[in-house]
Design an enzyme around this catalytic site. Structure first.
Site, PDB file in Angstrom:
ATOM      1  N   PHE A  58       0.905  -1.030   0.219  1.00 45.13           N
ATOM      2  CA  PHE A  58       0.258  -0.239  -0.327  1.00 45.13           C
ATOM      3  C   PHE A  58       0.632   1.280   0.527  1.00 45.13           C
ATOM      4  CE2 PHE A  58      -1.304  -3.149   3.425  1.00 45.13           C
ATOM      5  CZ  PHE A  58      -1.789  -3.949   2.160  1.00 45.13           C
ATOM      6  N   CYS A  59       1.707   1.491  -0.471  1.00 49.78           N
ATOM      7  CA  CYS A  59       2.813   2.452  -0.740  1.00 49.78           C
ATOM      8  C   CYS A  59       3.488   2.871   0.405  1.00 49.78           C
ATOM      9  CB  CYS A  59       1.820   3.734  -1.699  1.00 49.78           C
ATOM     10  SG  CYS A  59       1.693   3.745  -3.093  1.00 49.78           S
ATOM     11  N   ASN A  60       3.543   1.661   1.062  1.00 48.73           N
ATOM     12  CA  ASN A  60       3.729   1.904   2.755  1.00 48.73           C
ATOM     13  C   ASN A  60       4.387   1.218   3.481  1.00 48.73           C
ATOM     14  OD1 ASN A  60       3.887   2.297   5.658  1.00 48.73           O
ATOM     15  ND2 ASN A  60       1.982   3.208   5.618  1.00 48.73           N
TER      16      ASN A  60
END
Ligand SMILES: Cc1ncc(COP(=O)(O)O)c(C=O)c1O
Length: 476
Positions: free
Chosen positions: A402-404
């Site tokens: 999640f782009c994290n």
């Protein structure tokens, strides 16, 4: 509970849920709303569990927007002809609405329209007066668009540091935060960035940190993109310096418009690296000089997405009329039920089916729940397999990191040594690209991702129950 929200759910699971959360009945108007304004969800038998990825729009939002465009002649704003003035008025009213929605006093805060939250973050990153002796401090569980600011800081020789997360809750320890905040250089520019809600774990970090950071000499960038769809943010109370949001995450439509809400004093510290059409009062070719406009205007490059901006006002008014607290409460109850039920799913041999990353209860967390599935031998089931199986049942959930990456690295216990080793080996091999498959192989086939369920505006019990039934299908 209304018929449509019960759906295929078993009578006994509904009864247990309502016994645990009698206040769910007070949110029944959201079932009516779903039936009238979001009928496509149930008509097409969708189970939508990706609200942190993107919100959903109502039919009325689209109609109101269409009617506005149909009944007006709008030109490019910021001129004095009738069609331009009409558009300027609409854009400025929407801007005022954004500030009002977040209780940001207009004399203290400016609302800068951007393409999305990432664009809002880039405006801060590229303009913040980083330099040698200056600092960028950031939470481990920031989105990549906040992580990416470190490259602006690095290129200007500012010091960069991350505040680590503690397992199992994936929160930041108070004492560790205080220690990190102590590192501000007095009289220099220090920027501290953290998410109001992590889009990986759903953790809601305390907004009290803003005041603490200010007291120690930090400017504060509060990433509110994952928080504001289902939580009130009172900017006038908490006083962050920079707040990026994406409107499609809040109410689904329009995409392509976000906002940077910034304290006017903090904006004055920023130095834009260039000027462009719309941002200046005067620029000269021969005189080689330019003068920036005041406030938000200096940050809005070129022509705004002006025809979509009125849909932002429509969306905010929609959320207000639906009832922000009602949505918040329903999401809290659904999240609590999901956490309780999913963590109790056991294989016949007693081993748990899933591991949830982050808080196991709904306290101080939002409606995004991230997990991995395990088989009866405790072997991880690849998140992509889960996604494919879910798709077959028309369940929309999200997988990956999640782009994290910080959240992912902590949850999946990927160590710094391991990660540095991977990238060094890849550099040695002269690779210019590094694919997710390279990454997975490099960390010995450990999982590099997870499954995220997120609830929002018109989520109901049936959505969660359908997901739980789906999960039960992996029990052995
Ligand atoms: C916490 C957080 N910050 C920033 C972003 C970036 O938003 P956008 O992709 O709309 O720019 C996201 C998107 O998922 C997010 O969840």
């Amino acid at each position: 509970m209304r018929e449509n929200s019960a759906g295929n759910s078993t009578e006994s699971s509904i009864r247990q849920f309502l016994q645990a959360f009698p206040a769910y009945a007070d949110t029944a108007s959201l079932d009516d709303l779903r039936a009238s304004e979001y009928a496509r969800l149930d008509d097409q038998d969708h189970v939508y569990l990706d609200y942190t990825g993107g919100g959903l729009y109502s039919t009325a939002q689209l109609e109101k927007h269409r009617r506005l465009l149909e009944t007006h002649v709008f030109g490019n704003p910021h001129s004095h002809n009738p069609t331009s003035s009409a558009m300027t008025d609409v854009v400025e009213t929407a801007r005022a609405k954004v500030l009002d929605y977040f209780n940001a006093p207009p004399d203290e805060y400016a609302a800068i329209f951007t393409a999305n939250a990432s664009h809002a973050l880039k405006l801060v990153g590229e303009s913040y007066p980083f330099g040698p002796g200056e600092r960028y401090l950031l939470a481990f569980d920031n989105h990549n668009s906040v992580n990416g600011i470190r490259e602006f800081a690095r290129s200007k020789q500012a010091a960069i540091a991350y505040v680590p997360l503690s397992l199992p809750e994936m929160r930041i320890d108070d004492a560790v935060l205080d220690e990190s905040l102590e590192t501000a250089e007095p009289g220099r520019h220090n920027l501290f960035a953290f998410p109001a809600q992590s889009n990986f774990s759903g953790v809601q970090h305390p907004l009290e940190w803003i005041e603490r950071a200010h007291a120690k000499g930090w400017d504060v960038l509060l990433d509110a993109a994952a928080f504001v769809p289902t939580n009130r943010l009172d900017i006038g109370r908490w006083k962050p310096d920079f707040v990026p949001v994406s409107f499609y995450k809040m109410f689904g439509y329009p995409t392509g418009v976000g906002c940077l809400i910034a304290r006017r004093d903090a904006l004055a510290k920023l130095h834009r690296p260039w000027f462009s059409g719309g941002t200046i009062t005067v620029a000269s070719v021969q005189g080689d000089k330019h003068y920036f406009a005041e406030g938000a205007t200096a940050f809005e490059d070129g022509t705004l997405d002006y025809l979509n901006i009125p849909a932002v006002q429509i969306g905010l008014e929609h959320l207000e009329s639906v009832g922000r607290d009602k949505v918040h409460e329903r999401c809290r109850m659904l999240t609590a039920w999901l956490l309780d039920q999913v963590t109790n799913l056991r294989h016949a041999n007693g081993r748990p089916l899933v591991r949830v990353y982050g808080p196991a209860t709904a306290e101080h967390r939002g409606g995004a729940v991230t997990m991995n599935f395990y088989d009866a031998q405790d072997q991880i089931i690849d998140h992509l397999e889960i996604e494919q199986a879910a798709a077959k049942q028309n369940i929309s959930l999200r997988t990956g990191c999640f782009c994290n990456p910080g959240g992912g690295e902590v949850a999946l216990q990927l160590s710094k040594t391991e990660l540095i080793g991977c990238f060094r080996d890849s550099d040695r091999a002269g690779k210019s690209a590094f694919t997710p498959e390279d990454f997975r192989l490099c960390v010995d086939g450990k999982s590099t991702g997870a499954v995220r369920i997120s609830v929002g505006l018109v989520s109901n019990f049936r959505d969660i129950d359908r997901f739980l039934n789906f999960a039960r299908g992996f029990l052995a």
